[in-house]
Motif scaffolding. Structure first.
Motif, PDB file in Angstrom:
ATOM      1  N   GLN A   1       4.281  -5.509   3.923  1.00  0.00           N
ATOM      2  CA  GLN A   1       5.547  -5.066   3.342  1.00  0.00           C
ATOM      3  C   GLN A   1       5.905  -5.891   2.112  1.00  0.00           C
ATOM      4  OE1 GLN A   1       8.659  -4.873   6.295  1.00  0.00           O
ATOM      5  NE2 GLN A   1       7.381  -3.729   7.740  1.00  0.00           N
ATOM      6  N   LEU A   2       5.634  -7.194   2.150  1.00  0.00           N
ATOM      7  CA  LEU A   2       5.928  -8.047   1.001  1.00  0.00           C
ATOM      8  C   LEU A   2       5.082  -7.641  -0.196  1.00  0.00           C
ATOM      9  CD1 LEU A   2       7.293 -10.476  -0.322  1.00  0.00           C
ATOM     10  CD2 LEU A   2       5.538 -11.938   0.726  1.00  0.00           C
ATOM     11  N   GLY A   3       3.790  -7.410   0.028  1.00  0.00           N
ATOM     12  CA  GLY A   3       2.922  -6.997  -1.068  1.00  0.00           C
ATOM     13  C   GLY A   3       3.392  -5.705  -1.701  1.00  0.00           C
ATOM     14  N   ASN A   4       3.715  -4.716  -0.888  1.00  0.00           N
ATOM     15  CA  ASN A   4       4.184  -3.432  -1.413  1.00  0.00           C
ATOM     16  C   ASN A   4       5.526  -3.568  -2.117  1.00  0.00           C
ATOM     17  OD1 ASN A   4       2.385  -1.006  -0.641  1.00  0.00           O
ATOM     18  ND2 ASN A   4       2.386  -2.239   1.218  1.00  0.00           N
ATOM     19  N   ARG A   5       6.406  -4.409  -1.579  1.00  0.00           N
ATOM     20  CA  ARG A   5       7.715  -4.586  -2.196  1.00  0.00           C
ATOM     21  C   ARG A   5       7.588  -5.252  -3.567  1.00  0.00           C
ATOM     22  NH1 ARG A   5      12.102  -1.991  -2.433  1.00  0.00           N
ATOM     23  NH2 ARG A   5      11.514  -1.432  -0.295  1.00  0.00           N
ATOM     24  N   LEU A   6       6.682  -6.216  -3.698  1.00  0.00           N
ATOM     25  CA  LEU A   6       6.467  -6.848  -4.995  1.00  0.00           C
ATOM     26  C   LEU A   6       6.006  -5.830  -6.030  1.00  0.00           C
ATOM     27  CD1 LEU A   6       4.725 -10.160  -3.841  1.00  0.00           C
ATOM     28  CD2 LEU A   6       7.000  -9.960  -4.854  1.00  0.00           C
TER      29      LEU A   6
END
Length: 531
Positions: free
Chosen positions: A169-174
């Protein structure tokens, strides 16, 4: 029919930083149907528009076909509107509960909806406002898309169930935020006897997270000692390296590897946890311009929140690992799931396995303390692995002995036979494994197997507990192990176990067990070494 998005957009209040509840009359006639029956018909509906919730219609009770609804004992509680009573719907063969709710003594701000009825989404198959059919909306959260990385960390990241989900989720949010991340790596230290930590690597192209274990020995190897992660972990700040330059400018070997994969920019940042330990977050870009100052600034401002999100999951995973290490997987999970008070537990059927290292006193004198400890650990390794590989659960190490169980899921003959056979296989496997260990002194042990009912749970003082098995069956198993030493057999089985073993077993006689009124017939395997 009006789409859900259109209705929500029409009824959504103006954007505001304050949480609010707005109650407004609906000018149109409202009708609600189920299986052709009109349950609602009103020109006096109210619509409640509450921050972060879909709009909800409230209907005067006199405009609802209440003959189809019956009051239930179910209640819900709202800190903004008050306590809600609930009704069930019965319409022919259709029953739905809960189907509707009402605030009969609401708080002051919700006073207009007193004695009005609101409904859950599955009550109606047709909902008409004026001349236009709408989709009736069941109550649910309606959160706006996060505006930035920090906003998402506050309102969205909490939903991740573990490190892997959070990293994805962090990767996609970035990426959604506009930060050109191609690869993200989160490396966390862990309290675990076998691994020093874990690394979670997300790649944009695959949108998948790979999990890697970091061994204790690797922390002393050149790969870590000459890495940017080591320097960041020591609190020396964040490290950045442009990768679209000559490799002779690279200080760390990882830079050349990432450049070969098409990376243009690299940054390693600290993730400080509340205990003072600094973990690592590294980011790689493949964009021609790499990361901008604004990109890194957004991430830098969010680091405290990112750290806390990962710390929450780390505490959980560390707790699970430590409980399984010290109590065993089964007992550890039971404690983690809430069995924490003295007396908490259950009565179960199990095959009890008691394995004792032979001649430990003489071995201590012969080998010396350190060599004896190495000897003892090899013994524990061999016996614990044999138990685990055959479906058992090691409960504890008692001096130079092991207590384990093979739980029986039900009382069927087949299930009891399965547990007995697995325990017997584990016992023979232990003997074989010990014979293959090369050490300064030969390894021998005695193993008692017995089947019975035990209490599996917490015992001890009020604030110092042990999760173990208690009962006469446990005591008898230890006594059977003592008989092994007296008559010179490595493995002895009670008659309750032997009757379920298809291999050749033979009786060695009936023996008096300390604390047991009647003698018990014991059995051994026919093979000479019993392994």
């Amino acid at each position: 029919m009006m789409a859900v998005a259109e209705l929500v957009a029409r009824e959504r209040p103006a954007a505001s930083n304050k949480y609010s509840i707005g109650i407004h009359p609906v000018p149109e006639r409202i009708q609600g149907f189920k299986d052709g029956v009109r349950l609602v018909d009103t020109t006096n509906a109210l619509i409640v528009r509450e921050t972060h919730l879909v709009p909800i219609y409230y209907i005067p009770r006199e405009d609802v076909a209440m003959d189809y609804f019956s009051r239930t004992d179910f209640r819900t509680f709202c800190p903004f509107k008050g306590n809600a009573s609930h009704w069930a719907l019965t319409l022919g063969d259709h029953q739905s509960s809960p189907a509707a709710w009402s605030y009969e003594t609401p708080f002051l701000e919700a006073e207009p909806v007193k004695n009005h009825i609101a409904f859950y989404g599955d009550v109606f198959d047709k909902w008409v406002r004026g001349e236009e059919e709408e989709k009736y909306l069941s109550p649910r959260m309606l959160l706006a898309e996060p505006e930035n990385l920090v906003d998402w960390l506050i309102r969205g990241a909490w939903a991740a169930k573990n490190h892997v989900e959070l990293t994805a989720q962090l990767g996609n949010r970035l990426v959604q935020t506009g930060i050109p991340v191609a690869r993200l790596n989160v490396a966390l230290r862990q309290l675990h006897p076998l691994v020093a930590g874990r690394s979670y690597i997300w790649r944009r192209k695959s949108n998948e997270v790979e999990e890697f274990s970091i061994s204790h020995t690797s922390l002393n190897g050149p790969g870590y000692l000459n890495s940017p992660m080591k320097l960041v972990s020591e609190g020396l700040g964040g490290i950045r390296q442009r990768l679209d330059v000559d490799e002779e400018n690279f200080e760390f070997s990882i830079m050349a590897e990432l450049k070969a994969q098409g990376a243009t920019d690299y940054v390693a940042l600290p993730l400080p946890f509340s205990d003072g330990i600094i973990h690592n977050l590294t980011l790689t870009s493949d964009a021609p311009e790499g990361f901008s100052t604004s990109d890194l600034g957004q991430i830098f401002e969010a680091l405290p929140l990112i750290s806390r999100m990962y710390e929450v999951h780390k505490v959980k995973s560390d707790s699970k690992a430590l409980l399984e290490t010290y109590l065993g997987k089964s007992a550890g999970n039971k404690v983690l799931n809430g069995l924490v008070k003295r007396g908490d537990g259950e009565t179960i059927q199990a095959v009890i396995y008691f394995c004792d290292l032979s001649d430990s006193t003489a071995l201590t004198e012969k080998l010396g303390q350190q060599k004896y400890l190495n000897h003892l650990n090899k013994f524990f390794d061999a016996s614990a692995v044999s138990v685990a590989e055959n479906g058992g659960d090691v409960l504890k190490f008692i001096g130079d002995a092991i207590l384990a169980i093979f739980p029986i899921k039900d009382t069927s003959k087949e299930e009891i036979a399965r547990a007995c056979q697995q325990a017997a296989k584990a016992a023979r496997s232990t003997i074989t494994a010990l014979a293959e260990i090369k050490h300064e002194a030969p390894m021998h042990c005695t193993i008692g197997l017995h089947h019975g009912e035990v209490m599996y749970g917490n015992v001890g003082s009020e604030d110092r507990l042990d999760f173990t098995v208690i009962g006469s069956a446990t005591n008898e198993t230890a006594r059977i192990g003592e008989i092994c030493k007296e008559i010179g057999h490595a493995i002895l089985l009670s008659d309750d176990v032997a009757t379920h073993i298809p291999e050749d077993v033979r009786s060695v006689g009936a023996f008096a067990l300390k604390g047991v009124a009647e003698k018990r017939e014991l059995f051994c395997f026919e093979t000479a070494n019993e392994g």
